[in-house]
Scaffold this motif. Structure first.
Motif, PDB file in Angstrom:
ATOM      1  N   SER A 188     -26.883 -27.288  21.890  1.00 28.24           N
ATOM      2  CA  SER A 188     -26.696 -26.398  23.043  1.00 28.24           C
ATOM      3  C   SER A 188     -27.416 -26.863  24.302  1.00 28.24           C
ATOM      4  O   SER A 188     -27.014 -26.510  25.413  1.00 28.24           O
ATOM      5  CB  SER A 188     -27.151 -24.979  22.683  1.00 28.24           C
ATOM      6  N   PRO A 212     -24.653 -15.108  13.531  1.00 23.37           N
ATOM      7  CA  PRO A 212     -23.816 -16.044  12.761  1.00 23.37           C
ATOM      8  C   PRO A 212     -22.996 -15.369  11.672  1.00 23.37           C
ATOM      9  O   PRO A 212     -22.019 -15.937  11.184  1.00 23.37           O
ATOM     10  CB  PRO A 212     -24.834 -17.030  12.168  1.00 23.37           C
ATOM     11  N   ARG A 233     -23.899 -21.064  27.921  1.00 20.87           N
ATOM     12  CA  ARG A 233     -23.597 -21.367  26.520  1.00 20.87           C
ATOM     13  C   ARG A 233     -24.828 -21.147  25.643  1.00 20.87           C
ATOM     14  O   ARG A 233     -24.747 -20.542  24.569  1.00 20.87           O
ATOM     15  CB  ARG A 233     -23.110 -22.806  26.385  1.00 20.87           C
ATOM     16  N   GLU A 234     -25.964 -21.640  26.088  1.00 14.01           N
ATOM     17  CA  GLU A 234     -27.191 -21.511  25.297  1.00 14.01           C
ATOM     18  C   GLU A 234     -27.570 -20.044  25.121  1.00 14.01           C
ATOM     19  O   GLU A 234     -27.966 -19.612  24.034  1.00 14.01           O
ATOM     20  CB  GLU A 234     -28.320 -22.280  25.984  1.00 14.01           C
ATOM     21  N   CYS A 291     -25.235 -24.701  18.184  1.00 17.03           N
ATOM     22  CA  CYS A 291     -26.612 -24.281  18.463  1.00 17.03           C
ATOM     23  C   CYS A 291     -27.537 -25.485  18.556  1.00 17.03           C
ATOM     24  O   CYS A 291     -28.414 -25.557  19.430  1.00 17.03           O
ATOM     25  CB  CYS A 291     -27.104 -23.328  17.373  1.00 17.03           C
ATOM     26  N   TYR A 300     -20.526 -23.433  14.478  1.00 19.96           N
ATOM     27  CA  TYR A 300     -21.487 -22.614  15.225  1.00 19.96           C
ATOM     28  C   TYR A 300     -22.902 -23.197  15.117  1.00 19.96           C
ATOM     29  O   TYR A 300     -23.621 -23.305  16.115  1.00 19.96           O
ATOM     30  CB  TYR A 300     -21.466 -21.176  14.707  1.00 19.96           C
ATOM     31  N   GLU A 301     -23.313 -23.582  13.905  1.00 19.96           N
ATOM     32  CA  GLU A 301     -24.652 -24.145  13.721  1.00 19.96           C
ATOM     33  C   GLU A 301     -24.831 -25.427  14.531  1.00 19.96           C
ATOM     34  O   GLU A 301     -25.887 -25.660  15.130  1.00 19.96           O
ATOM     35  CB  GLU A 301     -24.899 -24.424  12.237  1.00 19.96           C
ATOM     36  N   LEU A 323     -25.084 -18.384  22.627  1.00 16.16           N
ATOM     37  CA  LEU A 323     -25.307 -18.804  21.246  1.00 16.16           C
ATOM     38  C   LEU A 323     -26.512 -18.094  20.639  1.00 16.16           C
ATOM     39  O   LEU A 323     -26.507 -17.741  19.456  1.00 16.16           O
ATOM     40  CB  LEU A 323     -25.500 -20.324  21.187  1.00 16.16           C
ATOM     41  N   ARG A 324     -27.544 -17.891  21.449  1.00 17.81           N
ATOM     42  CA  ARG A 324     -28.723 -17.178  20.942  1.00 17.81           C
ATOM     43  C   ARG A 324     -28.399 -15.729  20.611  1.00 17.81           C
ATOM     44  O   ARG A 324     -28.998 -15.134  19.717  1.00 17.81           O
ATOM     45  CB  ARG A 324     -29.857 -17.235  21.969  1.00 17.81           C
TER      46      ARG A 324
END
Length: 333
Positions: A55, A36, A27-28, A52, A48-49, A31-32
């Motif tokens: 995360s 966005p 997941r981390e 993050c 989403y923010e 997300l990186r």
């Protein structure tokens, strides 16, 4: 792809990112790698923010904290049940997520010939916009208190105009502004514990200051209390529905946002030696309560009761009929 289909696909991406079956490391890493800008819906950008920001937490803890954090960012109506619904585990969650992301990227590439319309909420500078708006409005209130109410008395009309325009531009809803009844009981219960403590403290101060020989007129006379309650309701609209909401959009930490809002609220009561410290403490607490349970109704009632008791408890020579600004100095002159 229609806008509705696009929104559904964005939601699917977020839902897959919330699945417990997805490891924390995966997941981390995902997300990186996600831009966005692929999220066109304001609420999806906020989710989403917050994903993050959370995360590094285990999946269960992330799923537990996410609804409250998104709600505090101004989206209490988001469908969290659907977002956090456990999808049937097929061992292909990562593949499904990558496929959805690939579809979004392909759609964006097709639109490269024209500007991609992205909501302001997905742009980092929106935080500075909200922060600037909060400070600008506060400065205008201060300017009105110290200058404009005597030189341009009719300038008060800018207050409702500013608020209405801001609410419209930010697409605020009654729920985000705290004008609601669905959470009235939990909000009242939480507020009663905090405000009740303040009421006891003010009453004790009044007893020590010899206030028992006079009536709390603003509390016992319905007409006076009703007028003051209406004024407090307007203050809560400005303080919570506008100022605290903008600060929460700019500052993720609700405690820091509450402290900042309380500080601004207290500064606008300068130079009253009674109201400045009391409004800082009470304003900060009420802003924190608003961040936890978005409802201004119990806060307005609590403020009206507290204000009426402060008038009664402290000597008139101290608070000068609760006046602020230059009116504090000219009282009884």
């Amino acid at each position: 792809m229609t806008r509705s289909e696009r929104s559904d696909l964005e939601f699917r991406v977020l839902r897959l990112l919330c699945q417990s079956a997805l490891s924390r490391g995966s997941r981390e890493s995902l997300l990186r790698g996600i831009d966005p800008a692929i999220f066109l819906e304001p609420s999806h950008c906020i989710v989403y923010e917050e994903l993050c920001a959370l995360s590094q937490l285990p999946s269960d803890r992330l799923r537990e904290l996410l609804p409250a954090r998104v709600t505090n960012r101004g989206f209490p109506d988001f469908d969290f049940d659907a977002l956090l619904e456990a999808a049937p585990s097929r061992g292909k969650e990562l593949e499904d997520l990558l496929a959805a992301l690939r579809t979004l990227r392909e759609w964006d590439q097709e639109k490269m010939g024209r500007p991609l319309k992205i909501s302001l909420r997905s742009v980092p500078s929106v935080r500075w916009i909200c922060l600037s708006e909060a400070f600008a409005f506060s400065m205008f209130v201060g300017l009105y208190i110290w200058r404009l109410q005597t030189s341009h008395a009719s300038s008060w009309i800018l207050f409702p105009g500013w608020l209405i325009l801001s609410f419209a531009l930010h697409r605020d809803t009654p729920k985000t502004m705290g004008w609601r009844a669905d959470n009235l009981w939990p909000a009242t219960r939480r507020a009663a514990m905090v405000i009740g403590t303040f009421i006891v403290g003010v009453c004790v101060a009044g007893i020590f200051l010899g206030a028992l020989h006079r009536l709390p007129e603003h509390l016992v006379y319905p007409r006076r209390f009703g007028s003051y309650l209406a004024f407090c309701l307007l203050q809560q609209v400005a303080l919570q529905s506008f100022l605290m909401n903008r600060l929460l959009a700019a500052i993720k930490n609700e405690r820091i946002a509450a402290l900042l809002a309380g500080g601004i609220f207290a500064a606008l009561h300068w130079p009253n030696p009674v109201l400045v410290p009391l409004t800082f403490i009470g304003g900060t607490a009420m802003c924190w309560l608003f961040a936890r349970e978005r409802n201004i109704l119990p806060l307005a009632l609590g403020q009206a009761i507290l204000g009426a008791l402060v008038w009664w408890a402290f000597p008139l020579a101290w608070h000068h009929a609760m006046r602020v600004g230059p009116g504090f100095y000219t009282y009884l002159r």
